[in-house]
Scaffold this motif. Structure first.
Motif, PDB file in Angstrom:
ATOM      1  N   ARG A   1      69.125   6.776-128.528  1.00  0.00           N
ATOM      2  CA  ARG A   1      69.197   8.068-127.836  1.00  0.00           C
ATOM      3  C   ARG A   1      68.215   8.049-126.684  1.00  0.00           C
ATOM      4  NH1 ARG A   1      69.662  12.357-132.951  1.00  0.00           N
ATOM      5  NH2 ARG A   1      71.275  11.147-134.002  1.00  0.00           N
TER       6      ARG A   1
ATOM      7  N   GLY B   1      57.395   9.712-133.472  1.00  0.00           N
ATOM      8  CA  GLY B   1      58.536   9.847-134.369  1.00  0.00           C
ATOM      9  C   GLY B   1      59.866  10.050-133.666  1.00  0.00           C
TER      10      GLY B   1
ATOM     11  N   PHE C   1      62.178   8.094-131.009  1.00  0.00           N
ATOM     12  CA  PHE C   1      62.305   6.829-130.292  1.00  0.00           C
ATOM     13  C   PHE C   1      63.645   6.747-129.581  1.00  0.00           C
ATOM     14  CE2 PHE C   1      59.888   6.041-134.289  1.00  0.00           C
ATOM     15  CZ  PHE C   1      58.644   5.882-133.709  1.00  0.00           C
TER      16      PHE C   1
ATOM     17  N   PHE D   1      66.147   3.623-132.887  1.00  0.00           N
ATOM     18  CA  PHE D   1      65.598   3.896-134.212  1.00  0.00           C
ATOM     19  C   PHE D   1      66.631   3.506-135.259  1.00  0.00           C
ATOM     20  CE2 PHE D   1      68.173   7.690-134.943  1.00  0.00           C
ATOM     21  CZ  PHE D   1      68.525   8.032-133.648  1.00  0.00           C
TER      22      PHE D   1
ATOM     23  N   GLN E   1      68.791   3.946-138.792  1.00  0.00           N
ATOM     24  CA  GLN E   1      69.303   4.916-139.752  1.00  0.00           C
ATOM     25  C   GLN E   1      69.970   4.205-140.922  1.00  0.00           C
ATOM     26  OE1 GLN E   1      71.973   7.950-138.389  1.00  0.00           O
ATOM     27  NE2 GLN E   1      70.386   9.090-137.297  1.00  0.00           N
TER      28      GLN E   1
ATOM     29  N   LEU F   1      74.831  18.516-133.984  1.00  0.00           N
ATOM     30  CA  LEU F   1      76.115  17.959-133.573  1.00  0.00           C
ATOM     31  C   LEU F   1      77.221  18.975-133.852  1.00  0.00           C
ATOM     32  CD1 LEU F   1      75.550  14.454-135.240  1.00  0.00           C
ATOM     33  CD2 LEU F   1      74.579  15.337-133.131  1.00  0.00           C
TER      34      LEU F   1
ATOM     35  N   GLU G   1      69.198  19.115-144.244  1.00  0.00           N
ATOM     36  CA  GLU G   1      68.212  18.238-143.634  1.00  0.00           C
ATOM     37  C   GLU G   1      67.073  18.027-144.615  1.00  0.00           C
ATOM     38  OE1 GLU G   1      68.555  18.425-138.810  1.00  0.00           O
ATOM     39  OE2 GLU G   1      67.253  19.904-139.745  1.00  0.00           O
TER      40      GLU G   1
ATOM     41  N   LEU H   1      63.460  13.884-141.764  1.00  0.00           N
ATOM     42  CA  LEU H   1      63.571  12.535-142.306  1.00  0.00           C
ATOM     43  C   LEU H   1      65.028  12.134-142.465  1.00  0.00           C
ATOM     44  CD1 LEU H   1      60.897  12.889-145.116  1.00  0.00           C
ATOM     45  CD2 LEU H   1      60.658  11.600-142.996  1.00  0.00           C
ATOM     46  N   GLY H   2      65.919  13.100-142.262  1.00  0.00           N
ATOM     47  CA  GLY H   2      67.327  12.784-142.404  1.00  0.00           C
ATOM     48  C   GLY H   2      68.116  14.071-142.393  1.00  0.00           C
ATOM     49  N   GLY H   3      69.408  13.931-142.205  1.00  0.00           N
ATOM     50  CA  GLY H   3      70.221  15.130-142.209  1.00  0.00           C
ATOM     51  C   GLY H   3      71.684  14.773-142.275  1.00  0.00           C
TER      52      GLY H   3
ATOM     53  N   GLY I   1      72.756  10.879-142.359  1.00  0.00           N
ATOM     54  CA  GLY I   1      72.031   9.796-141.708  1.00  0.00           C
ATOM     55  C   GLY I   1      70.549  10.030-141.942  1.00  0.00           C
TER      56      GLY I   1
HETATM   57  P1  AMP Z   1      70.335  13.606-136.534  1.00  0.00           P
HETATM   58  O1  AMP Z   1      71.731  13.145-136.594  1.00  0.00           O
HETATM   59  O2  AMP Z   1      69.828  13.890-135.171  1.00  0.00           O
HETATM   60  O3  AMP Z   1      70.000  14.690-137.520  1.00  0.00           O
HETATM   61  O4  AMP Z   1      69.506  12.339-137.021  1.00  0.00           O
HETATM   62  C1  AMP Z   1      69.419  11.976-138.366  1.00  0.00           C
HETATM   63  C2  AMP Z   1      68.032  11.469-138.657  1.00  0.00           C
HETATM   64  O5  AMP Z   1      67.741  10.345-137.808  1.00  0.00           O
HETATM   65  C3  AMP Z   1      66.942  12.461-138.318  1.00  0.00           C
HETATM   66  O6  AMP Z   1      66.714  13.321-139.395  1.00  0.00           O
HETATM   67  C4  AMP Z   1      65.771  11.571-138.061  1.00  0.00           C
HETATM   68  O7  AMP Z   1      65.162  11.173-139.277  1.00  0.00           O
HETATM   69  C5  AMP Z   1      66.389  10.362-137.425  1.00  0.00           C
HETATM   70  N1  AMP Z   1      66.289  10.434-135.948  1.00  0.00           N
HETATM   71  C6  AMP Z   1      67.081  11.124-135.098  1.00  0.00           C
HETATM   72  N2  AMP Z   1      66.702  10.935-133.826  1.00  0.00           N
HETATM   73  C7  AMP Z   1      65.639  10.098-133.865  1.00  0.00           C
HETATM   74  C8  AMP Z   1      64.794   9.505-132.880  1.00  0.00           C
HETATM   75  N3  AMP Z   1      64.981   9.725-131.575  1.00  0.00           N
HETATM   76  N4  AMP Z   1      63.797   8.688-133.302  1.00  0.00           N
HETATM   77  C9  AMP Z   1      63.601   8.447-134.611  1.00  0.00           C
HETATM   78  N5  AMP Z   1      64.355   8.969-135.585  1.00  0.00           N
HETATM   79  C10 AMP Z   1      65.369   9.778-135.227  1.00  0.00           C
END
Ligand code: AMP
Length: 431
Positions: free
Chosen positions: A115, A122, A124, A127, A129, A262, A271, A284-286, A308
């Motif tokens: 991304r 935290g 990046f 990263f 998943q 999303l 989450e 930490l995830g969602g 993820g």
């Molecule tokens: P998301 O789909 O955005 O909810 O992402 C799922 C998980 O991926 C999040 O809960 C974070 O733990 C991790 N995550 C999302 N974006 C980043 C990022 N830019 N850097 C590190 N971890 C991320």
């Protein structure tokens, strides 16, 4: 200052970190297997439209953070690096006709996501998943099963204080009326909103709920809450998810503002956060249910749910919690010798040991025996095999660097002896 550094927002996983990451990937893969998920690997890039359609054009992930690949002039397609795994996995589900497989199709994957976000702690640009997806089951039981799996992943990795936040964001039957009410709530404050949020107010007001811009934090507290606006079917689904979670004894906190970043989510969203952490960055995830996604990507309507989990953040949280991680693997044996020039003989013996499944290193540098032994001890090796005069009769000295003992042994017996001594050392096994 070195001339080149890893790109901003990325980090090298040095051996220690890579071992820790591999451990998390292994925990995830083993858990997923136990729960009936099968591995899949999709490409790290897809046609941009897969993400635009699958994730939604009015989302941070697509609007601001998509890593677009510059097309070469002779290529008509446009590609982007995957920002998350779900869209690619669902694209594969559709492409390979997985709806003819027994449903639900349960798939798991782990790997890097990309991304183009502003890098910070935290957060990046590349990263890792760990991800699971169950496609073809409308729930509610599988929703709870998947949340329980996420919960167990954290516990197995060593994080015990993780809070699961849970919400339902309705479906196409009830969400539009709620979204209209939400837009009406924000509209009188439009002037005060930052430009991005003001633009979204008409295009996708739900997004404002997870905005952290200052005027919104306050506005969101009093905003209408989606769980109060669910239709009967969504309400019953949400209640059943909670009942199943209670039956599984998975604790959760109802969080009516949780909408996820999303577009494709319907009904269940969740989450995971380190307990007591209110910051957004710390997720930490969602995951959640995406009953409209398969259809958006071109197949007949098919329900699905997944999550993820951000492995880099799990590693950061483990380190913050002081959880001790396994050490890097070290050679079990280092082959050293009295004749510094005889590197071929040392290498040959190490090769034979490796062929027998033993992690062995040969001293390749022509340095004195004392130096070779020092280096072996520094490596953390359990044994040094010392090749000296006895080599002429097919013997060597086996030194146990941990016990400080040494004996002469036939090289033919080395493998059996090393295995026996290693078992004794690790298990206190006297055989
Ligand atoms: P998301 O789909 O955005 O909810 O992402 C799922 C998980 O991926 C999040 O809960 C974070 O733990 C991790 N995550 C999302 N974006 C980043 C990022 N830019 N850097 C590190 N971890 C991320």
């Amino acid at each position: 200052m070195p001339a080149f550094r890893a790109p901003r927002g990325t980090h090298d996983l040095l051996p220690r970190d890579r071992v820790a990451m591999a451990r998390l990937e292994r925990i995830g893969a083993e858990l997923a297997t136990r729960y009936g998920y099968r591995p899949i690997e999709t490409p790290m890039f897809e046609q941009t439209a897969v993400f635009e359609r699958g994730i939604g054009e009015v989302t941070d992930v697509v609007e601001k953070e998509l890593f677009r690949l510059a097309p070469r002039s002779d290529e008509a397609e446009s590609w982007a690096l995957r920002p998350e795994p779900t869209a690619g996995i669902v694209r594969a589900y559709v492409q390979h006709g997985m709806r003819t497989w027994p449903q639900p199709v349960k798939l798991t994957m782990s790997g890097p996501m990309f991304r183009y976000d502003r890098p910070q702690a935290g957060r990046f640009r590349q990263f890792w998943q760990f991800d699971v997806e169950a496609i073809g089951d409308p729930g509610p039981a599988i929703d709870a099963e998947i949340i329980e799996l996420a919960h167990r992943f954290y516990a197995d990795s060593g994080l015990h204080d993780v809070e699961i936040r849970l919400n339902s964001i309705g479906d196409p039957a009830c969400r539009p009326a709620y979204v209209a009410e939400l837009a009406a709530y924000y509209r009188p404050h439009a002037e005060r909103l930052p430009a991005l949020e003001r633009g979204r107010l008409e295009r996708n007001p739900l997004r404002l709920l997870d905005s952290k811009a200052p005027p919104l934090v306050e506005l969101n507290n009093a905003a209408p809450k989606i769980p109060d606006h669910l239709c009967e079917a969504c309400n019953a689904h949400f209640a059943a998810v909670r009942d199943h979670l209670d039956a599984l004894e998975v604790p959760y906190r109802l969080t009516p503002t949780l909408v996820r970043g999303l577009d494709y989510y319907t009904r269940t969203t969740f989450e995971a956060y380190p307990a007591g952490d209110e910051g957004q960055q710390a997720a930490l995830g969602g995951g959640g249910r995406y009953d409209g996604l398969v259809e958006l990507l071109g197949d007949r309507p098919t329900p699905g749910i997944g999550f993820g989990l951000g492995l880099d953040r799990v590693l950061l949280a483990l380190s913050a919690a002081g959880v001790e991680l396994p050490a890097e693997p070290v050679p079990q044996v280092v082959v050293v010798g009295a004749d510094p020039a005889a590197s071929a003989v040392r290498l040959r013996l190490a090769t034979d040991l490796r062929a027998a499944g033993i992690a062995a290193r040969a001293e390749l540098a022509p340095r004195k025996l004392g130096r070779q032994l020092e280096a072996a001890a520094k490596d953390g090796a359990h044994f040094a095999v010392i090749l000296g005069d006895e080599a002429a009769t097919g013997h060597a000295q086996l030194r146990d660097l941990k016990a400080g003992s040494q004996k002469v042994i036939a090289t033919a017996d080395l493998v059996a002896e090393i295995e026996r001594a290693d078992r004794r050392h690790h298990h206190g096994d006297a055989t």
